[in-house]
Design an enzyme around this catalytic site. Structure first.
Site, mmCIF file in Angstrom:
data_model
loop_
_atom_site.group_PDB
_atom_site.id
_atom_site.type_symbol
_atom_site.label_atom_id
_atom_site.label_comp_id
_atom_site.label_asym_id
_atom_site.label_seq_id
_atom_site.Cartn_x
_atom_site.Cartn_y
_atom_site.Cartn_z
ATOM 1 C CB CYS A 47 -1.018 -0.320 1.193
ATOM 2 S SG CYS A 47 -0.188 -0.015 2.671
ATOM 3 N NE ARG A 49 8.055 -0.117 1.486
ATOM 4 C CZ ARG A 49 9.003 0.749 1.484
ATOM 5 N NH1 ARG A 49 10.005 1.187 0.665
ATOM 6 N NH2 ARG A 49 8.909 1.576 2.549
ATOM 7 C CD GLU A 114 4.181 -1.796 8.218
ATOM 8 O OE1 GLU A 114 3.520 -2.757 8.353
ATOM 9 O OE2 GLU A 114 4.735 -1.930 6.804
ATOM 10 C CD GLU A 116 0.288 -4.658 9.251
ATOM 11 O OE1 GLU A 116 1.103 -3.721 9.511
ATOM 12 O OE2 GLU A 116 -1.053 -4.525 9.967
ATOM 13 C CE1 TYR A 193 -2.458 -4.392 6.552
ATOM 14 C CE2 TYR A 193 -4.505 -3.086 6.167
ATOM 15 C CZ TYR A 193 -3.176 -3.190 6.715
ATOM 16 O OH TYR A 193 -2.365 -1.894 6.728
#
Length: 414
Positions: A47, A49, A114, A116, A193
């Site tokens: 989301c 890169r 983060e 994820e 997610y």
């Protein structure tokens, strides 16, 4: 040599990243198949890169590899080639390892630390391996990156607060939600997610969570996570105070949103899951990735100096290992050639498999200390001492570093 083309939230707009995120993974094979310059490729598209990690033959192939990547990604995504060139930063050699290690450790994310990104990096590599676009050099790079990510999270507090875009979004949303425990929340999506989102909601005391899936997976997902499945999107939105989207398969339009009550919509999807026009509806507030990114550099999300130091040390160690690897490979070949000859003689004299295994074990023991010492010397900037000693003792001369990187079929690069 290794090459990285990166466009991320620091040097590219979310609209461009949105379009690349859909097309980039599917176009990876075009970077390798039929190419005389690209031996391997791994594409990471998230989301915030787009990154293409390439294994190429040498410095003369940098520009052709960059142009091949721009062309392939532009053709697949519809992004103008010039726009993509302007957004991309090109890294090469040792800078590639440092960058990937920092990315995998969460140091380059919108929300520093983060959680994820490590999983996204692993899935990108697994996909490349399944599609046959990896190389031995990329295998080593991504294995070291995964190891560094684990070490950083174990040794520092960078991931200790469950940092993620989901949690940052909920933090921002807290100024709009009076009481999370009384909020009715609809999650659109049933992937990993979505599971992360539900965990973050429960940490805030939310008990009324519903889930909708355009692919019919809501019932199974709801049973697994103890939430309520919804069958009709518009009705579900109408009955929710907060809507959180995290799917790659569906876009909420103005026609899906009843306009009779106040509602917060959080779009965590890329490509975007919510039509920006939804924000113009009465009583609707939209938080999307662009809005969230504006608030991301909060003090509590900044990485510690320890984390960055670990990444720097890991990248330096990786570079040193790559410098001395050809010499270690040459030593192992020398020893294993002698071992094979000795095993053949032993078997000719009637030796059993116990003897053969003992010989193999002895060879491994003999190789261990020189291999460790070679890497220690390399990290001290003394790799040439090991190489010189290898030639002096055994007459073994390593192959040049450019030749050591294997093609996908296992043969040496020409």
């Amino acid at each position: 040599m290794l090459l990285c083309l990166t466009a991320n939230h620091r040097n590219a707009g979310f609209d461009l990243l949105d379009r690349l995120s859909v097309a980039a993974p599917e176009a990876t094979a075009h970077l390798v198949n039929g190419s005389d310059t690209v031996d391997g490729a791994v594409v990471l598209a998230t989301c915030n890169r787009f990154e293409a990690y390439l294994d190429i033959d040498g410095p003369d192939d940098v520009l052709p590899a960059v142009e091949r990547t721009v062309t392939a990604m532009s053709d697949a995504s519809g992004v103008d080639p010039e726009e993509l060139r302007d957004a991309i930063t090109v890294l090469r050699g040792e800078d590639v390892a440092h960058h990937l290690f920092a990315v995998g450790s969460g140091l380059e994310s919108v929300v520093v630390g983060e959680e994820e990104i490590a999983g996204q990096m692993r899935r990108a590599f697994d996909r490349a391996r399944t599609d046959g676009t990896t190389s031995s050099a990329l295998e080593r790079l991504f294995q070291h990156a995964a190891r560094t990510s684990r070490e950083v999270r174990t040794a520092t507090d960078i991931g200790g607060k469950g940092r993620s875009l989901v949690r940052l979004a909920l933090e921002l949303a807290s100024s709009r939600v009076t009481d999370w425990s009384a909020a009715r929340v609809l999650v659109v999506g049933t992937g990993q997610y979505a599971a992360t989102t539900i965990a973050a909601l429960r940490d805030r005391g939310v008990s009324d969570v519903r889930v909708y899936s355009a692919t019919g997976r809501a019932a199974r997902f709801s049973a697994r996570y103890g939430v309520r499945a919804e069958r009709e999107l518009s009705a579900a939105i109408g009955d929710a105070d907060v809507v959180i989207t995290c799917t790659a398969r569906y876009t909420i339009t103005v026609d899906d949103v009843p306009d009779e009550s106040r509602r917060l919509v959080i779009d965590l999807g890329l490509p975007r899951n919510v039509d920006p026009a939804v924000a113009t509806l009465p009583n609707v507030e939209l938080l999307d990735l662009e809005v969230i990114a504006l608030h991301a550099p909060l003090a509590e999300f900044r990485a510690t100096d320890d984390a960055r130091t670990l990444v720097q040390n890991a990248a330096s160690a990786y570079a040193a290992d790559q410098e001395v690897t050809p010499a270690i490979v040459a030593l192992r070949k020398h020893v294993f050639d002698a071992l094979d000859a000795e095993i053949a003689r032993a078997r000719a004299k009637g030796a059993d498999e116990t003897t053969v295994e003992s010989l193999r074990h002895l060879a491994g023991v003999l190789l261990h200390t020189p291999s460790v010492r070679a890497r220690e010397l390399a990290r001290e900037g003394r790799a040439e001492e090991f190489t010189a000693g290898l030639e002096a003792l055994f007459g073994v001369v390593p192959e040049p570093r450019e030749v050591e990187s294997d093609r996908r079929d296992g043969t040496a690069s020409a």
